[in-house]
Every structure is written in structure tokens, then in C-alpha cells.
Design an enzyme around this catalytic site. Structure first.
Site, PDB file in Angstrom:
ATOM      1  N   LEU A  79      37.281  36.031  37.664  1.00 13.81           N
ATOM      2  CA  LEU A  79      37.711  36.571  38.965  1.00 13.81           C
ATOM      3  C   LEU A  79      37.463  38.079  38.985  1.00 13.81           C
ATOM      4  CD1 LEU A  79      41.125  34.688  39.128  1.00 13.81           C
ATOM      5  CD2 LEU A  79      39.181  34.233  40.625  1.00 13.81           C
ATOM      6  N   HIS A  80      36.735  38.545  39.980  1.00  6.89           N
ATOM      7  CA  HIS A  80      36.523  39.993  40.058  1.00  6.89           C
ATOM      8  C   HIS A  80      36.340  40.521  41.474  1.00  6.89           C
ATOM      9  CE1 HIS A  80      32.387  38.587  40.458  1.00  6.89           C
ATOM     10  NE2 HIS A  80      32.102  39.755  40.961  1.00  6.89           N
TER      11      HIS A  80
END
Ligand code: UD1
Length: 368
Positions: A210-211
């Protein structure tokens, strides 16, 4: 019309670019002197784990130039790439600039080339999330508006471009170059045995990346994600290589310690390409907001949950293993995904995601 030698300048900048340029450069190099090529790295990503490891693992030659722009605001980063790239492209004067994907480097290089009259080919053209709050959507729109040759991965991308009034003469469906890299490296990735080395059983863990700013930049959504991961980890171990942006935000919002302390969550530094593919293939399920992982899971037939309200890669849902999810539905969606994996449900795979897309990229440039 075929030309004797076609001069190509490739530009890469950020992690998802490297696995796309690798097969294109290799294919062009194997075309018996038909291409002369150079590579520029903008330096948008600069950490060893975000950049060099991909050059090493995928055998990409060191860049001829590194613009060393580093991390900045979008405007400053885009402007710096443009300023530093202009003299480089002016000096080389290629027949084609080749850009891949949708990062700031892709758009900035395209802007420079089009202003000085160098033709641009965009690989992975035509993808649209129809969500302009995503920086990548702006990059896709600008790049495709300016590029001369739009090399698309799937029919939905062709449709998007046609709807925007792009003539068919500028569009070529070549397939997905990322899958070329996956096909070429899958066996190497498997033999590393990464899941076991990390202490997780194949098909028993959830692989998480997740970014996206929309997920990690706000305190509330990041806290909700962390709560969710802790809950998931009670059912299934979670392997979570943390992007530098995400690590910074976890620390800023006081969430890093709770994740690190959780026995079910393996929080690790960003992993290289081979480890990532090895972890994806053997995962029970993937939870991500990355574009590339939606495609890799589709090819590998691993259930994927994409934590976003939309995707620019809808074919991974209609013809793949991907589903969109939200924080409020994640728990149930995850259980359904784990069940799908357990029953061995077969997913199709889009046409032209066959490991030969870069051959079609090279053909398109020779014929244009
Ligand atoms: C960029 C791309 C995104 C892609 C992602 C993959 C844009 C607009 N976004 O987002 O599409 O999915 O790369 O990683 O181009 N940082 C480091 N080391 C690095 C690089 C970044 O520590 O090598 C940190 C910096 O604090 C930086 C932050 O990560 O401010 C974000 O980096 P940036 O390149 O701005 O965007 P990404 O979120 O990586």
C-alpha cells in the site's frame, strides 16, 4: 516505413518503470542492429531497494544519464526533470523517445520531447481511472494527449483513446510488457523460496502493498488500514513490504510501533522484483493499491483485492482475479478471496499478455 537504424531514448524514473523498460531494451538489442538506444534515469526513485535492485535483478544496463532529481513536490519534481532532461535529449536527438507507465517522469519527459519535436511512443497508453484526484491519471492524460504513438496493453485502453478522439493510426495494441518480465523471471523467482525464508507457509499468507497517497497520506484512513491489517493477521499471516512513503506516514501518525509489534504482521523493507513475484505467486491472496500487482496477480491467477474506489486496469476485474475493495467491506472480501483460492477457481487472462509484448513494441517503432 522501415528505417535502417532507429535511435531510441528510453526514460525511467520510478520503481514500476524498471520491469517495463527491461524487456523492451532487451528485445531492441536483439534486433540485429536495427536500434541504437540510450537510457535516462530521472532519479525520481533513488533508494537501492526502490531502484538499483531492479537494474541488478533484471539485467538492465546502467543508465547513460542519471538526472538525480530525487523527491520533491509534484511541480518541483516535474519541473526539475524537464530542466535536466532537455539538454540530454537535445544532445542525443533520438528518432523516438520511449516512455512507460504513468509516473511524473513519464509525463515530464514527454512534455520536453514534444516541445522540441521529438516523437514519443508511450508504452501502457490509454489506461484511465477517470479519477483526477490520482496524480497518475493526470500523467496519463497529458502523456497520451502529446505522444505520437500510443502502445496499449488491452482493448479497453484503445476504447478510451478513441473516445478522446485519438485516430486509430496513433494506436497499436501491443499487450502488456510487464508480463514479458514476469514470464521471463518466474522460474528464477520460484527457486528463491522467498515465502519460507520469510517464515510463512505458501498459500497461507496475505501479501500486502500500500502506498497511494489516497490511502496512506491521511491519518484516518491509514489508522483504519492498520486496524484492518491487525484483524486480518489473526486469521492469516500478513507479509507487508513497506514503501518509504508509507513507512514515513506510519511513523508520522504513530502507527508504526503497533504494526511492528504484531506477531501476525511481517513488516519488511521494500523487496526486489524476484522476491515480490515469489511472494505474489505463493500468496493466499494479495491486498494492494498498486497498478502492477493487479496485473501480476491476474497473470498468476492469484486472488487480488485492490483497496481503491476505481482502477485504470478494469480488464484485471473483467478478465482476471482482481476485485475492488473498501475498508468497510475488506474483511468479508478477504474471506471470499481466500475461499476462491482454496477452491482453485480458474481465472482467464487477457489476450496479448503473453510474454511477447516487447516484440510488438519493437515492430511498431520500426514500422512507424
Ligand atoms: C511514485 C509514482 C507512483 C508509483 C510509485 C511506485 C508518481 C506521481 N507516482 O509514487 O505512480 O506507483 O512511485 O513506488 O510519479 N522515497 C524514498 N526513496 C525513494 C523514493 C521515494 O524514500 O527512492 C520517499 C520520499 O520520501 C518521497 C516519497 O517516498 O517523498 C514518495 O516518492 P515519490 O516518487 O514522490 O512518489 P511515490 O509515492 O513513490
Amino acid at each position: 516505413m522501415d528505417k535502417d537504424v532507429v535511435k531510441v531514448l528510453h526514460v525511467v524514473g520510478a520503481r514500476p518503470n524498471f520491469m517495463k523498460v527491461a524487456p523492451i531494451m532487451r528485445t531492441m538489442a536483439a534486433r540485429g542492429g536495427r536500434f541504437e538506444q540510450r537510457l535516462v534515469h530521472t532519479g525520481q526513485h533513488y533508494d537501492e531497494a526502490m531502484s538499483q535492485v531492479f537494474f541488478d535483478e533484471l539485467g538492465i544496463a546502467p543508465p547513460d544519464e542519471n538526472l538525480e532529481v530525487g523527491s520533491k513536490s509534484h511541480a518541483a519534481q516535474t519541473a526539475d526533470i524537464m530542466l535536466r532532461f532537455e539538454p540530454v535529449i537535445e544532445a542525443y536527438r533520438p528518432d523516438w523517445l520511449v516512455v512507460v507507465g504513468d509516473v511524473n517522469s513519464t509525463m515530464a519527459a514527454t512534455l520536453v520531447a514534444s516541445k522540441i519535436g521529438v516523437r514519443t511512443a508511450h508504452v501502457e497508453a490509454g489506461l484511465r481511472s477517470f479519477d483526477r484526484s490520482m496524480p497518475e491519471e493526470i500523467n496519463r492524460l497529458v502523456t497520451d494527449a502529446l505522444a505520437d504513438l500510443l502502445l496499449t496493453p488491452s482493448p479497453d485502453a484503445d476504447e478510451n483513446l478513441r473516445r478522446e478522439g485519438v485516430p486509430d493510426s496513433r494506436i497499436r495494441q501491443v499487450g502488456n510488457v510487464m508480463i514479458d518480465t514476469l514470464v521471463a523471471n518466474l522460474e528464477r523467482a520460484r527457486t528463491r523460496g522467498t515465502p519460507r525464508k520469510m517464515g510463512v507457509e505458501p498459500r497461507r499468507y496475505v501479501y500486502v502493498t500500500l502506498h497511494r497517497p489516497s490511502n496512506v497520506d491521511a491519518r484516518e484512513s491509514l489508522a483504519a488500514i492498520v486496524a484492518c491489517l491487525l484483524e486480518v493477521s489473526r486469521v492469516s499471516p500478513v507479509v507487508f513490504p513497506v514503501h518509504p512513503r508509507t513507512r514515513q506516514r506510519l511513523a508520522d501518525f504513530g502507527q508504526l510501533d503497533v504494526l511492528t509489534a504484531s506477531p501476525g504482521v511481517k513488516l519488511v523493507e521494500p523487496v526486489g522484483y524476484l522476491d515480490s513475484i515469489g511472494l505474489v505467486e505463493a500468496a493466499a491472496c494479495v491486498l494492494t493499491d498498486s497498478g502492477g500487482l493487479q496485473e501480476e496477480t491476474t497473470f498468476l491467477r492469484v486472488p487480488c483485492l485492490t483497496l481503491r474506489p476505481n482502477t485504470e486496469r478494469p480488464i484485471t476485474i473483467s478478465e482476471g482475479s482482481n476485485r475492488l475493495t473498501t475498508l468497510s467491506t475488506l474483511r468479508g472480501d478477504l474471506e471470499a478471496a481466500l475461499a476462491r483460492r482454496a477452491t482453485g477457481e480458474e481465472f482467464p487472462c487477457p489476450a496479448l499478455w503473453d510474454g511477447k509484448a516487447s516484440e510488438r513494441v519493437a515492430d511498431a517503432l520500426l514500422q512507424a
